[in-house]
Design a protein around this motif. Structure first.
Motif, short mmCIF file in Angstrom:
data_model
loop_
_atom_site.label_atom_id
_atom_site.label_comp_id
_atom_site.label_asym_id
_atom_site.label_seq_id
_atom_site.Cartn_x
_atom_site.Cartn_y
_atom_site.Cartn_z
N VAL A 223 0.85 -1.20 0.00
CA VAL A 223 0.00 0.00 0.00
C VAL A 223 0.88 1.25 0.00
CG1 VAL A 223 -1.95 -1.13 1.11
CG2 VAL A 223 -0.18 -0.04 2.52
N ASP A 224 0.33 2.33 -0.48
CA ASP A 224 1.10 3.58 -0.60
C ASP A 224 1.21 4.34 0.72
OD1 ASP A 224 1.59 3.58 -3.55
OD2 ASP A 224 -0.60 3.49 -3.56
N ALA A 225 0.29 4.07 1.64
CA ALA A 225 0.38 4.69 2.97
C ALA A 225 -0.42 3.85 3.96
CB ALA A 225 -0.15 6.13 2.94
N VAL A 226 0.05 3.85 5.19
CA VAL A 226 -0.68 3.24 6.30
C VAL A 226 -0.82 4.29 7.39
CG1 VAL A 226 -0.82 1.38 7.98
CG2 VAL A 226 0.35 0.98 5.80
N PHE A 227 -2.03 4.37 7.96
CA PHE A 227 -2.30 5.28 9.07
C PHE A 227 -2.62 4.42 10.29
CE2 PHE A 227 -3.20 7.33 5.08
CZ PHE A 227 -2.58 8.57 5.22
N ASP A 228 -1.72 4.47 11.27
CA ASP A 228 -1.75 3.51 12.38
C ASP A 228 -1.83 4.25 13.72
OD1 ASP A 228 -0.90 1.67 14.45
OD2 ASP A 228 -0.21 0.34 12.86
N HIS A 229 -2.95 4.10 14.43
CA HIS A 229 -3.13 4.70 15.75
C HIS A 229 -2.94 3.68 16.85
CE1 HIS A 229 -6.80 2.50 15.35
NE2 HIS A 229 -7.23 2.86 16.54
N LEU A 230 -2.61 2.45 16.48
CA LEU A 230 -2.58 1.36 17.45
C LEU A 230 -1.28 1.28 18.23
CD1 LEU A 230 -4.22 -1.33 15.16
CD2 LEU A 230 -5.32 -0.13 17.06
N GLY A 231 -0.16 1.50 17.54
CA GLY A 231 1.13 1.37 18.20
C GLY A 231 1.49 -0.09 18.41
N GLY A 232 2.52 -0.31 19.22
CA GLY A 232 2.94 -1.68 19.52
C GLY A 232 3.34 -2.46 18.27
N ARG A 233 2.97 -3.73 18.25
CA ARG A 233 3.34 -4.61 17.15
C ARG A 233 2.73 -4.16 15.83
NH1 ARG A 233 7.09 -8.14 15.30
NH2 ARG A 233 6.19 -9.10 13.44
N SER A 234 1.59 -3.51 15.89
CA SER A 234 0.91 -3.09 14.67
C SER A 234 1.78 -2.17 13.81
CB SER A 234 -0.40 -2.38 15.01
OG SER A 234 -1.05 -1.92 13.85
N VAL A 235 2.57 -1.33 14.44
CA VAL A 235 3.42 -0.40 13.69
C VAL A 235 4.42 -1.15 12.83
CG1 VAL A 235 5.14 1.44 13.90
CG2 VAL A 235 3.13 1.48 15.35
N VAL A 236 4.97 -2.23 13.37
CA VAL A 236 5.93 -3.04 12.61
C VAL A 236 5.24 -3.68 11.41
CG1 VAL A 236 7.52 -4.99 12.72
CG2 VAL A 236 7.29 -3.46 14.68
N ASP A 237 4.06 -4.26 11.64
CA ASP A 237 3.31 -4.85 10.53
C ASP A 237 2.96 -3.80 9.48
OD1 ASP A 237 3.35 -7.37 11.68
OD2 ASP A 237 1.43 -7.10 12.71
N SER A 238 2.58 -2.61 9.93
CA SER A 238 2.22 -1.55 9.00
C SER A 238 3.40 -1.16 8.12
CB SER A 238 1.72 -0.32 9.78
OG SER A 238 0.50 -0.60 10.45
N TRP A 239 4.58 -1.05 8.71
CA TRP A 239 5.78 -0.71 7.94
C TRP A 239 6.05 -1.76 6.86
CZ3 TRP A 239 9.00 3.07 6.79
CH2 TRP A 239 10.27 2.78 6.30
N ARG A 240 5.86 -3.02 7.20
CA ARG A 240 6.15 -4.10 6.26
C ARG A 240 5.14 -4.18 5.13
NH1 ARG A 240 7.64 -8.62 10.92
NH2 ARG A 240 9.76 -7.83 11.36
N LEU A 241 3.97 -3.54 5.30
CA LEU A 241 2.94 -3.57 4.26
C LEU A 241 3.10 -2.46 3.23
CD1 LEU A 241 -0.21 -4.36 6.45
CD2 LEU A 241 0.80 -5.84 4.70
N LEU A 242 4.08 -1.59 3.42
CA LEU A 242 4.25 -0.47 2.51
C LEU A 242 4.85 -0.90 1.17
CD1 LEU A 242 5.71 2.32 4.83
CD2 LEU A 242 3.39 2.20 3.88
#
Length: 367
Positions: A223-242
């Motif tokens: 994806v071209d951008a991820v907007f993540d308000h969750l923090g924790g492990r989710s941020v790592v997953d979000s980075w890998r989905l870019l």
């Protein structure tokens, strides 16, 4: 839960007074207190705004647990934003501002019938936009607009992932992104999926599905951008989905709301990851978004940008690109009930507090 759940201080019947809700410490919502005092006079450059609508945001949910990373010491009056009418103005303020409906981002202090502001922090609400409708778009709208248009800057036709797409910020973000010609994947529980589809987003059930795997199915190239308000492990997953050249915008640590320990540590962990990822030569970017960033360095620039962006959000509302989603309207002295409702996760839209009719402290126990 009615007004009897909040302890109150008796006021002088028949006299105009300021009524405010005080958060005394780490308490359950019923531990909020009502306080009455005289309405202050504005100083030079200041205005007194008679509140017409304020709201319950995720920040207050964190603050009552002492989990908001830069909240003031207890006791204080919560309320991240408000909309109201200018009642009086101090020296140096244009007199024509009196009687105008304005919105303001305050971080704390909004849960009150009257609020003293610097006039420069007030943004005029367009004619025809109601107070409660405008209130739903102050902190949520500014956050969504600036993350989308000042941070991510995804080109038309791009794909974004919005975590918590049914939430206050998420709902506005989905609508602004669709208006900008973007494809949106949004995470939410199943009961919110129909609403997300109506907004034009593709829903993913974060409770029943493997979110990273499902997003990769929907966007094999990332994806071209991820907007993540969750923090924790989710941020790592979000980075890998870019996708290559993509942008991660982290803007909270919602998963740590009920944790104990340091309230700064979850944010510091995100900041550390952001610094590390941006040092890597991979073409992707990461940000931790803070709506207050830059205020301390250049207050005038901060105010100008905030005013311009909030005006754009209000225009989007007037054009029908964004809707004002009000989950409930409750009197100010029922703030405990409002906070409980917002924390329940059962409502869509923002819980809005409005002034009580008559004596707002009626039914509250004496302090």
């Amino acid at each position: 839960m009615g007004t009897a759940g909040i302890a109150g201080a008796a006021g002088t019947a028949g006299s105009a007074q300021l009524v405010e809700i005080v958060l005394p410490g780490v308490v359950e919502p019923e531990g909020l207190r009502i306080r009455r005092r005289e309405i202050p006079a504005p100083g030079p450059g200041q205005i007194v705004v008679r509140m017409e609508a304020t709201g319950v945001s995720f920040a207050e949910q964190q603050m009552r647990r002492a989990r908001y990373y830069d909240q003031p010491p207890f006791p204080f009056v919560p309320g991240y934003d408000l909309v109201g009418t200018v009642l009086t103005a101090g020296e140096g303020v244009a007199p024509e501002l009196i009687g105008k409906r304005v919105a303001s981002l305050v971080k704390v202090g909004g849960w009150a019938t009257h609020v003293v502001l610097d006039a420069a922090d007030a943004v005029e609400v367009p004619a025809g936009v109601g107070a409660a409708e405008a209130e739903t778009l102050v902190v949520n709208g500014i956050t969504a607009w600036q993350m989308l248009h000042r941070r991510a800057r995804v080109r038309e036709g791009g794909t974004i992932l919005v975590h918590g797409a049914n939430g206050g910020v998420g709902t506005v973000l989905v609508q602004l992104a669709r208006a900008a010609g973007l494809r949106v994947i949004g995470t939410a529980s199943a009961r919110h999926h129909d609403a997300l589809r109506e907004l034009g987003a593709t829903p993913v059930d974060y409770r029943a599905e493997d979110v990273p795997a499902r997003v990769r199915e929907l966007a094999p190239g990332g994806v071209d951008a991820v907007f993540d308000h969750l923090g924790g492990r989710s941020v790592v997953d979000s980075w890998r989905l870019l996708a290559p050249g993509g942008t991660l915008v982290a803007y909270g640590s919602a998963t740590t709301r009920d944790d104990s320990g340091s309230k700064q540590l979850p944010v510091l962990k995100i900041l550390g990851r952001v610094w590390l990822w941006n040092a890597l030569p991979n073409g992707r970017r990461a940000y931790f978004f803070n709506v207050w960033a830059g205020r301390a360095l250049n207050k005038d620039r901060f105010r100008a940008r905030l005013g311009a962006d909030l005006t754009q959000v209000f225009r989007a509302l007037q054009r029908g690109e964004v809707s004002a989603r009000i989950a409930a309207r409750l009197p100010l002295t029922r703030a405990a009930e409002a906070l409980r409702l917002a924390e329940s996760g059962t409502v869509a839209g923002k819980v809005v507090l409005i002034p009580d009719s008559g004596d707002g402290a009626t039914g509250a126990s004496a302090q």
